[in-house]
Enzyme design. Structure first.
Site, PDB file in Angstrom:
ATOM      1  CB  CYS A  83      46.787  35.217  42.627  1.00  0.00           C
ATOM      2  SG  CYS A  83      45.756  34.991  41.178  1.00  0.00           S
ATOM      3  CB  CYS A  87      44.768  36.098  35.670  1.00  0.00           C
ATOM      4  SG  CYS A  87      44.866  37.527  36.766  1.00  0.00           S
TER       5      CYS A  87
END
EC number: 2.8.1.13
Length: 370
Positions: free
Chosen positions: A199, A102
């Site tokens: 997330c 990410c």
């Protein structure tokens, strides 16, 4: 260039760290813009993912400190670059680190590119790491001062070019100081808990989440000698060194995962925390990313981390080819996991990192993933 002529675009998550980051930069006179990144579609997740709530917190903080804010949608990029990678790694029996990917593909690529289109000179995030620059344009990444929060492990894939455009205002601070500033300024996020977990999973059950995307196939749980000890619920749910969730009763030492055989769908287990099968002498890693060029031909002595918050291990790093390195450990290391990152350090300087592919004893490759 004066601070007021320097535009800094801050990646804001709705948490206390990025809120204080934006506040500090504004106080220092920079031209600050807040950007909220929406990376995961939360409309079909029964409200578990809190993107809307987080964005409302970003709006509140930006209004408090007096900076403009925008939301930008990176769901497609996230799906293509991070989530599909995450699933592919699990299919291979490995244990990926989506946070590393990410940072590499979204926060310091898609977001950085977007910020540059807004006329940014720098981007900033609430990561606990430091950037050291000199007058000649050389850049190094250093560990954050707060040992417990240092996030250089997750930033190991950042390039020299990316780091040259990045600020980490919290890198020289302890977390307690960040909380204190947020409380003193009465920021909307001052009492917000730190986020945990990946997330896109949030607080949900990991096993349940993964089974929505990958079909699980149960199989035998065996010792390395072939003795059946039970049944596993799918190789992807287990990681090397795992103790909990094996369901093996009896007396004596606890049992641990020591390997996987993808072809036969067998999970290997052995008894004892210090079982020999859990220890290795060196590893091979790929996707090598170094902040600055280093000649590894004759071997570089440095330290390494193989998982977050682990103590450093003394190692020697040798380059195999452009994309691969070999990392030899001074002492055998326990439960090194393919798919995770090996991150290299010279003192407090983070040199870069790579993705662990294979793990070996001097006598030959371990059975981690066959």
């Amino acid at each position: 260039m004066s601070n007021q002529d320097t535009r800094v675009v801050v990646g804001m998550s709705g948490g206390v760290d990025s809120s204080v980051t934006a506040y500090l930069l504004k106080e220092q006179g920079y031209d600050v813009i807040g950007i909220f990144m929406k990376n995961w579609d939360d409309t079909d997740e029964n409200g578990v993912c809190t993107a809307t709530e987080d964005y409302n917190d970003v709006i509140a903080v930006c209004n408090q400190i007096g900076i403009p804010y925008y939301a930008v949608n990176f769901e497609q990029e996230y799906w293509d670059k991070v989530f599909t990678y995450f699933l592919d790694e699990y299919k291979k029996g490995r244990t990926p680190n989506p946070d590393v990917m990410c940072n590499k593909e979204i926060k310091f690529k898609a977001f950085l590119d977007h910020a540059m289109k807004l006329g940014a000179d720098y981007v900033a995030t609430g990561h606990y790491a430091q950037v050291r620059r000199d007058a000649d344009g050389n850049v190094e990444m250093l560990r954050g001062v707060d040992n417990n929060k240092d996030q250089t492990y997750f930033l190991n894939q950042l390039t020299h070019e990316q780091l040259s455009k990045v600020m980490f205002p919290l890198g020289g601070m302890e977390k307690s100081e960040v909380r204190r500033i947020a409380a003193e300024q009465d920021l909307a996020t001052a009492k917000k808990k730190d986020s945990t977990g990946i997330c896109f999973i949030g607080e949900r059950n990991f096993k349940e989440f993964l089974s929505n995307y990958l079909p699980a196939q149960s199989g035998d749980m065996r010792t390395l000698n072939g003795k059946k000890m039970g049944t596993h619920s799918g190789l992807m749910y287990y990681t090397i060194g795992q103790r909990h969730g094996l369901g093996i009763g009896g007396d004596g030492d606890p049992w641990f995962v020591v390997g996987k055989n993808l072809e036969d769908n067998v999970l290997y287990v052995e008894q004892g925390f210090h079982h020999d099968a859990l220890y290795s002498d060196y590893l091979i890693a790929s996707d090598v990313s170094l902040v600055n060029d280093i000649d590894l031909t004759d071997g570089l002595e440095c330290t390494a981390k193989f998982r977050y918050r682990q103590k450093d291990t003394k190692v020697t790093v040798t380059r195999i080819d452009e994309n691969q390195i070999r990392v030899d450990f001074d002492q055998p290391v326990r439960a090194i996991t393919p798919g995770q990152a090996v991150v290299l350090y010279d003192g407090d300087v983070c040199l870069g990192g790579a993705t662990i592919d294979d793990v070996y004893k001097e006598a030959g490759q371990l059975t981690y993933i066959v």
